[in-house]
Motif scaffolding. Structure first.
Motif: not given
Length: 184
Positions: A41, A43, A50, A57, A73, A75, A120-121, A123, A174
């Motif tokens: 993910m 995020i 998010v 989540i 996850a 970033s 973000t997000p 997936f 998303s």
């Protein structure tokens, strides 16, 4: 501005990576991968898309881990332009929300680029062979969370992947904030 990623490219192989986690260890794709699939993910801490669903989540990640799905996850936002997405803030975010999965820092933004992460997000659900099977949304939430009885699209798709190795044919992309890329 809200953006959406492209439709799922079924069978696309997950690129390997090694990134530092908020738990002060380095994680590779192999470390994260689960016996029944893997969810990566993208995020960040500050994105309202998010933040509106972060509890969902965390809930769904924990449920998927119980099904043998590895979860991480990442970033990738520029921490200079967005200090709230910096590594120390990520550590606090993981603790605040009780992440049961590694929260990884892609400071160079290389991993986001090779995954073609858009928002973000975002997936990426892979089967046990690390072939992409889901590139959809968590659920029908947007900047605000949908109602409590909303269909758990990501969870249901990844449960199907765990059971059959295949994701659903019909997927809704998303939507979220764009990745905050570093200036060239």
């Amino acid at each position: 501005m809200a953006v959406s990623p492209p439709v799922c490219d079924f069978g696309w192989k997950a690129p390997d990576f090694t990134l530092p986690g908020t738990d002060d260890r380095n994680w590779s794709l192999g470390d994260v991968a689960g016996p029944n699939g893997t969810l990566i993910m993208f995020i960040c801490n500050h994105c309202p898309y998010v933040q509106s669903v972060i509890d969902r989540i965390v809930r769904d990640a924990k449920a998927l881990q119980a099904l043998g799905i590895g979860v991480a996850a990442i970033s990738s936002n520029d921490p200079v332009a967005y200090p709230q997405d910096g590594f120390d803030a990520m550590k606090a975010e993981a603790v605040k929300h009780g992440f049961t999965f590694p929260y990884l820092f892609d400071e160079s933004q290389f991993v986001a680029k090779v995954y073609d992460a858009i928002c973000t997000p975002d997936f990426f659900g892979f089967n046990a062979a690390l072939e992409l099977q889901y590139r959809g949304r968590l659920d029908a939430s947007g900047r605000q969370a949908a109602g409590p009885d909303v269909k758990r699209e990501l969870f249901e798709a990844m449960k199907q992947v765990a059971e059959t190795g295949k994701g659903p044919v019909d997927q809704v992309a998303s939507m979220g904030c764009s990745i905050k890329w570093k200036a060239a």
